[in-house]
Write a protein that holds these residues in place. Structure first.
Motif, PDB file in Angstrom:
ATOM      1  N   THR A  99       0.774  -1.253  -0.021  1.00 43.89           N
ATOM      2  CA  THR A  99      -0.035  -0.052  -0.142  1.00 43.89           C
ATOM      3  C   THR A  99       0.886   1.319   0.064  1.00 43.89           C
ATOM      4  OG1 THR A  99      -1.720  -1.242   1.338  1.00 43.89           O
ATOM      5  CG2 THR A  99      -1.872   1.208   1.319  1.00 43.89           C
TER       6      THR A  99
ATOM      7  N   ILE B 161       1.212   4.237  -3.254  1.00 42.79           N
ATOM      8  CA  ILE B 161       0.665   5.458  -2.873  1.00 42.79           C
ATOM      9  C   ILE B 161       1.992   6.401  -3.226  1.00 42.79           C
ATOM     10  CG2 ILE B 161      -0.214   7.562  -1.181  1.00 42.79           C
ATOM     11  CD1 ILE B 161      -1.537   5.213   0.188  1.00 42.79           C
TER      12      ILE B 161
ATOM     13  N   PHE C 293      -7.733   4.256  -3.350  1.00 46.11           N
ATOM     14  CA  PHE C 293      -8.385   3.528  -2.341  1.00 46.11           C
ATOM     15  C   PHE C 293      -8.965   2.367  -2.534  1.00 46.11           C
ATOM     16  CE2 PHE C 293     -12.272   3.286   0.327  1.00 46.11           C
ATOM     17  CZ  PHE C 293     -11.776   2.950   1.371  1.00 46.11           C
TER      18      PHE C 293
ATOM     19  N   ALA D 237      -6.235  -0.287  -3.530  1.00 47.62           N
ATOM     20  CA  ALA D 237      -5.487  -0.625  -2.144  1.00 47.62           C
ATOM     21  C   ALA D 237      -6.202  -1.392  -1.391  1.00 47.62           C
ATOM     22  CB  ALA D 237      -4.873   0.641  -1.263  1.00 47.62           C
TER      23      ALA D 237
ATOM     24  N   SER E 285      -5.090  -4.559   1.698  1.00 53.72           N
ATOM     25  CA  SER E 285      -4.768  -3.431   2.556  1.00 53.72           C
ATOM     26  C   SER E 285      -6.082  -3.289   3.220  1.00 53.72           C
ATOM     27  CB  SER E 285      -4.201  -1.941   1.917  1.00 53.72           C
ATOM     28  OG  SER E 285      -4.182  -1.245   2.828  1.00 53.72           O
TER      29      SER E 285
ATOM     30  N   ARG F 266      -8.326  -0.409   5.397  1.00 48.06           N
ATOM     31  CA  ARG F 266      -8.812   1.231   5.300  1.00 48.06           C
ATOM     32  C   ARG F 266      -7.722   2.019   6.245  1.00 48.06           C
ATOM     33  NH1 ARG F 266     -12.700  -1.961   3.836  1.00 48.06           N
ATOM     34  NH2 ARG F 266     -14.195  -1.062   2.652  1.00 48.06           N
TER      35      ARG F 266
ATOM     36  N   PHE G  27      -4.390   2.089   4.655  1.00 52.16           N
ATOM     37  CA  PHE G  27      -4.489   3.142   3.566  1.00 52.16           C
ATOM     38  C   PHE G  27      -4.318   4.414   3.976  1.00 52.16           C
ATOM     39  CE2 PHE G  27      -6.624   5.890   0.617  1.00 52.16           C
ATOM     40  CZ  PHE G  27      -5.917   5.815  -0.432  1.00 52.16           C
TER      41      PHE G  27
ATOM     42  N   SER H 261      -0.823   5.420   5.370  1.00 54.13           N
ATOM     43  CA  SER H 261       0.011   5.792   4.031  1.00 54.13           C
ATOM     44  C   SER H 261      -0.115   6.898   3.411  1.00 54.13           C
ATOM     45  CB  SER H 261       0.090   4.310   3.223  1.00 54.13           C
ATOM     46  OG  SER H 261       0.437   3.237   3.921  1.00 54.13           O
TER      47      SER H 261
END
Length: 232
Positions: A7, A11, A68, A71, A76, A78, A81, A84
């Motif tokens: 994740t 990003i 979102f 990921a 991943s 929430r 996420f 990160s």
């Protein structure tokens, strides 16, 4: 590679892409500004922060909307996420301002040596008309966090509320602001604005941006993967 590293890498790569694109635009503009000033030997003022602030805004909105669901689909959570995303958002603002102020500093040196006479407007000029690298950098950092916060917060509100409810809230807030503008005594506001320390003011604005950014955490920790329909 586990979900946390995956994740973060997803990003971070997106952040690097936005930073590279908008930094390239800003650097090309710098070259054009310098070429105009040098070739035609003219003195003029312009700005460079627009594309860089636009990069922060584009990363904030694009990262939340497009990354979102990707990921979460990769495994991943929430919460992972959002952690990160917050961390890379801070790096995005810091990297943007460092690149921007390196360009400012080089142009300032060329001005001092009399090679070109191009002035770049900066928010820090509201604090002091004389060039102060660290003060100007701090003020731009605070502006960057404000732009980040006011980009992420409405995007998350749109995702969670849906288009209809978001615009109801948007116009409600707009109506309140309009009434304040109509009935407020701007004379007193202008006196206060002229007396307040600009460094303090921009620091408060940066903190507001940070608070708006962090306020999205409770809204996103149980968010669905898809945005609400246009009818919601």
């Amino acid at each position: 590679m586990n979900a946390v590293k995956g994740t973060n890498r997803l990003i971070r790569d997106d952040m690097r892409l936005f930073l590279s694109i908008f930094s390239s635009i800003a650097l090309m503009l710098t070259v054009v500004y310098l070429a105009i000033g040098f070739i035609f030997d003219v003195s003029y003022a312009t700005q460079l922060f627009g594309p860089m602030y636009g990069g922060i805004c584009a990363f904030a909105i694009g990262g939340i909307i497009t990354l979102f669901p990707v990921a979460i689909g990769m495994g991943s959570t929430r919460i992972q996420f959002m952690k990160s995303f917050y961390m890379n958002s801070v790096w995005m603002v810091a990297g943007t301002m460092i690149i921007l102020h390196v360009a400012y500093f080089l142009l300032h040196l060329l001005q001092e040596k009399g090679i070109v006479d191009v002035t770049l407007y900066q928010p820090g000029m509201l604090y002091s008309s004389e060039y102060h690298f660290l003060s100007y950098l701090w003020i731009d950092l605070m502006c960057g966090f404000l732009v980040l916060g006011i980009s992420v917060f409405p995007t998350v509100c749109w995702m969670r509320l849906g288009m209809r409810n978001f615009f109801i809230m948007f116009f409600g807030v707009g109506l309140i602001i309009t009434l304040i503008v109509i009935f407020a005594d701007f004379g007193e506001w202008m006196k206060w604005f002229s007396s307040v320390n600009m460094m303090t003011l921009f620091t408060v604005l940066g903190c507001i941006g940070g608070a708006l950014l962090l306020s999205t955490y409770p809204m996103m920790k149980n968010a669905p993967l898809t945005m609400k329909s246009k009818k919601d």
